[in-house]
Design a protein around this motif. Structure first.
Motif: not given
Length: 173
Positions: A74-92
């Motif tokens: 719930p607090n503000r975040v300074d940095v987000i690092v994403s290793g999410l698999p965008w190629t298999v993540t639906p657009h929505e």
């Protein structure tokens, strides 16, 4: 993946999709004193392994969905690092995750994610890059990191817009 993000000044860092924690270890080598690192992993097996691997460290592992980031942190975040698999993540789902990320970031927050060179031409990766550009005032793409297996590049974004981009009738920005 983490260079230029200002981790040494960040109070709250979130890693989305840490998997088994390869990038988590790199983040832990650069934290600001007293920084909070929240690793959000959907896969329960990876979350358990990550919690075991970094037990007793500054990593707080949360087994949940990145779309729920505002509730999870719930607090503000300074940095987000994403290793999410965008190629298999639906657009929505990409949109919901990026909306959650922007909504959680501080005004000066930074976002980083990567893509593999062999997938750069795919619609999901191209859409993700366009979604980043719609949500951040500054987006850059690194040079290809050829020694990585497979070769990859990093998208770094800064200055979140903090409002949902307008959509067309087709649902795209």
């Amino acid at each position: 993946m983490i260079s230029g993000l200002g981790l040494d000044h960040a109070e709250v860092v979130v890693e989305l999709g840490p998997g088994t924690g390869a990038i988590t270890g790199a983040i832990l080598r650069r934290p600001a004193p007293g920084a909070r690192l929240v690793a959000v992993e959907l896969n329960p097996v990876f979350a358990r392994r990550l919690a075991d691997r970094y037990q007793g460290s500054a990593v707080e592992v949360v087994q949940d969905c990145a779309e729920d980031l505002a509730t999870l942190v719930p607090n503000r975040v300074d940095v987000i690092v994403s290793g999410l698999p965008w190629t298999v993540t639906p657009h929505e789902r990409q949109r919901r995750i990026l909306d959650a990320a922007v909504g959680s970031l501080a005004t000066s927050g930074r976002f980083s994610t990567f893509a593999y060179v062999h997938a750069a031409w795919t619609p999901p990766v191209r859409r993700c890059a366009a979604e980043l550009a719609a949500r951040f005032s500054a987006v850059e793409r690194s040079r290809v990191v050829w020694p990585n297996v497979p070769p990859a590049y990093v998208h770094r974004a800064a200055l979140p817009c903090h409002k949902r981009p307008p959509t067309t009738a087709s649902g795209t920005p």
